[in-house]
Design an enzyme around this catalytic site. Sequence first.
Site, PDB file in Angstrom:
ATOM      1  N   ASN A 143       0.745  -1.149   0.052  1.00 12.67           N
ATOM      2  CA  ASN A 143      -0.163  -0.055   0.044  1.00 12.67           C
ATOM      3  C   ASN A 143       0.802   1.026  -0.109  1.00 12.67           C
ATOM      4  O   ASN A 143       1.641   1.566   0.925  1.00 12.67           O
ATOM      5  CB  ASN A 143      -0.986  -0.007   1.173  1.00 12.67           C
ATOM      6  CG  ASN A 143      -1.591   1.219   1.306  1.00 12.67           C
ATOM      7  OD1 ASN A 143      -1.774   2.093   0.330  1.00 12.67           O
ATOM      8  ND2 ASN A 143      -2.145   1.531   2.567  1.00 12.67           N
ATOM      9  N   SER A 201       3.411  -1.972  10.185  1.00 10.30           N
ATOM     10  CA  SER A 201       5.027  -1.999  10.583  1.00 10.30           C
ATOM     11  C   SER A 201       5.564  -3.553  10.279  1.00 10.30           C
ATOM     12  O   SER A 201       6.508  -4.076  11.004  1.00 10.30           O
ATOM     13  CB  SER A 201       5.403  -1.752  11.826  1.00 10.30           C
ATOM     14  OG  SER A 201       4.961  -0.221  12.205  1.00 10.30           O
ATOM     15  N   HIS A 258      -9.535   1.336   5.033  1.00 17.16           N
ATOM     16  CA  HIS A 258      -8.255   1.542   5.431  1.00 17.16           C
ATOM     17  C   HIS A 258      -8.269   2.419   6.915  1.00 17.16           C
ATOM     18  O   HIS A 258      -9.160   3.340   6.751  1.00 17.16           O
ATOM     19  CB  HIS A 258      -7.149   2.128   4.652  1.00 17.16           C
ATOM     20  CG  HIS A 258      -5.784   2.134   5.252  1.00 17.16           C
ATOM     21  ND1 HIS A 258      -5.306   3.258   6.088  1.00 17.16           N
ATOM     22  CD2 HIS A 258      -4.765   1.288   5.232  1.00 17.16           C
ATOM     23  CE1 HIS A 258      -4.076   2.891   6.590  1.00 17.16           C
ATOM     24  NE2 HIS A 258      -3.754   1.524   5.859  1.00 17.16           N
ATOM     25  N   LYS A 272       0.080   4.295  -0.204  1.00 16.93           N
ATOM     26  CA  LYS A 272      -0.510   5.450   0.252  1.00 16.93           C
ATOM     27  C   LYS A 272      -0.098   6.645  -0.633  1.00 16.93           C
ATOM     28  O   LYS A 272       0.012   6.391  -1.782  1.00 16.93           O
ATOM     29  CB  LYS A 272       0.263   5.496   1.806  1.00 16.93           C
ATOM     30  CG  LYS A 272      -0.195   4.252   2.656  1.00 16.93           C
ATOM     31  CD  LYS A 272       0.086   4.537   3.935  1.00 16.93           C
ATOM     32  CE  LYS A 272      -0.159   3.091   4.702  1.00 16.93           C
ATOM     33  NZ  LYS A 272       0.102   3.541   6.282  1.00 16.93           N
ATOM     34  N   GLY A 321       2.616   2.342  10.730  1.00 20.71           N
ATOM     35  CA  GLY A 321       3.648   3.377  10.479  1.00 20.71           C
ATOM     36  C   GLY A 321       4.366   3.853  11.889  1.00 20.71           C
ATOM     37  O   GLY A 321       5.151   4.863  11.897  1.00 20.71           O
ATOM     38  N   GLU A 327      -5.286  -4.879  10.574  1.00 13.03           N
ATOM     39  CA  GLU A 327      -4.088  -3.734  10.678  1.00 13.03           C
ATOM     40  C   GLU A 327      -4.635  -2.746  12.074  1.00 13.03           C
ATOM     41  O   GLU A 327      -5.434  -1.922  12.180  1.00 13.03           O
ATOM     42  CB  GLU A 327      -4.398  -2.637   9.545  1.00 13.03           C
ATOM     43  CG  GLU A 327      -3.888  -3.156   8.151  1.00 13.03           C
ATOM     44  CD  GLU A 327      -3.211  -2.262   7.305  1.00 13.03           C
ATOM     45  OE1 GLU A 327      -2.471  -2.678   6.628  1.00 13.03           O
ATOM     46  OE2 GLU A 327      -3.852  -1.008   7.251  1.00 13.03           O
ATOM     47  N   GLU A 333      -6.907   4.739   7.800  1.00  7.35           N
ATOM     48  CA  GLU A 333      -6.506   6.459   7.311  1.00  7.35           C
ATOM     49  C   GLU A 333      -7.717   6.993   6.880  1.00  7.35           C
ATOM     50  O   GLU A 333      -8.209   7.749   6.923  1.00  7.35           O
ATOM     51  CB  GLU A 333      -5.568   6.399   6.717  1.00  7.35           C
ATOM     52  CG  GLU A 333      -4.201   6.411   7.415  1.00  7.35           C
ATOM     53  CD  GLU A 333      -2.870   5.600   6.800  1.00  7.35           C
ATOM     54  OE1 GLU A 333      -2.864   5.658   5.535  1.00  7.35           O
ATOM     55  OE2 GLU A 333      -1.916   5.125   7.366  1.00  7.35           O
TER      56      GLU A 333
END
Length: 249
Positions: free
Chosen positions: A10, A212, A95, A12, A173, A167, A97
């Site tokens: 991904n 991560s 996701h 991003k 991250g 996730e 985010e």
Amino acid sequence: MMRSKLVAGNWKMHGSLAGNLSLLTAVRQGASDVGAEVAVCVPFPYLEQARSVLSGSKVGWGAQDVSQHAQGAYTGEVSAAMLVDFGCRYVIVGHSERRSYHGESDELVAAKTEAALAAGLTPIVCVGETLEEREANVTDAVVTRQLDAVLARVGAVGMARAVIAYEPVWAIGTGRTATPLQAQEVHALIRARIAQSDATVAAGVCILYGGSMKPNNAAELMSQPDIDGGLIGGASLLAADFLAIAAAG
Ligand code: 13P
């Protein structure tokens, strides 16, 4: 049941035409002798570039979001059929985010999953708890709620054609990976929940871990019985790291 492994990147909101060319070319070359399925989910403007570099290789490509609508007056949105036009096999939906910065609800994520399936795409449906939720011991309830919304919308039949990505938000991250045991526990929960609808579908559904994942922890995570691969953020921007993770799958 033997499930094949999937390692998906991904990107991003990263990339440029020039930088992508070397990354995509390296992934194309390096993935040819990898056992796992390999895919990259790129920003919309680079889908044509992904198609041009990756066509005819074993690497699939996809987008990071999709509209729940088939077409219409939805400025700025991109439909599932448009992604199919660009050769996408996958699309990430829900996701964290998107859930947190764009207010995507469980119901919207479910509608996007349905739209992706209807167009013949494989949705990679993301679920996962925040740090506060983990510390409040509501991880299972949160993940079950997110999953149930999708199951209610697409049923076991739809779930059979989807990929789930667990996730944990606190691991994205941050360099703070879930331990293999922490991840396995939630993956097993997800599979058990799907099994309540259909045991055969549950046994076959691909459940990725994301957060991560790096070359130094990928093999141990992916050796867990219910971890069928990874959804890779930062490390998918470095060909050598991404390929090392794919090779561990
Ligand atoms: P990182 O691998 O950078 O933690 O990102 C994970 C992720 O969000 C993949 O979708």
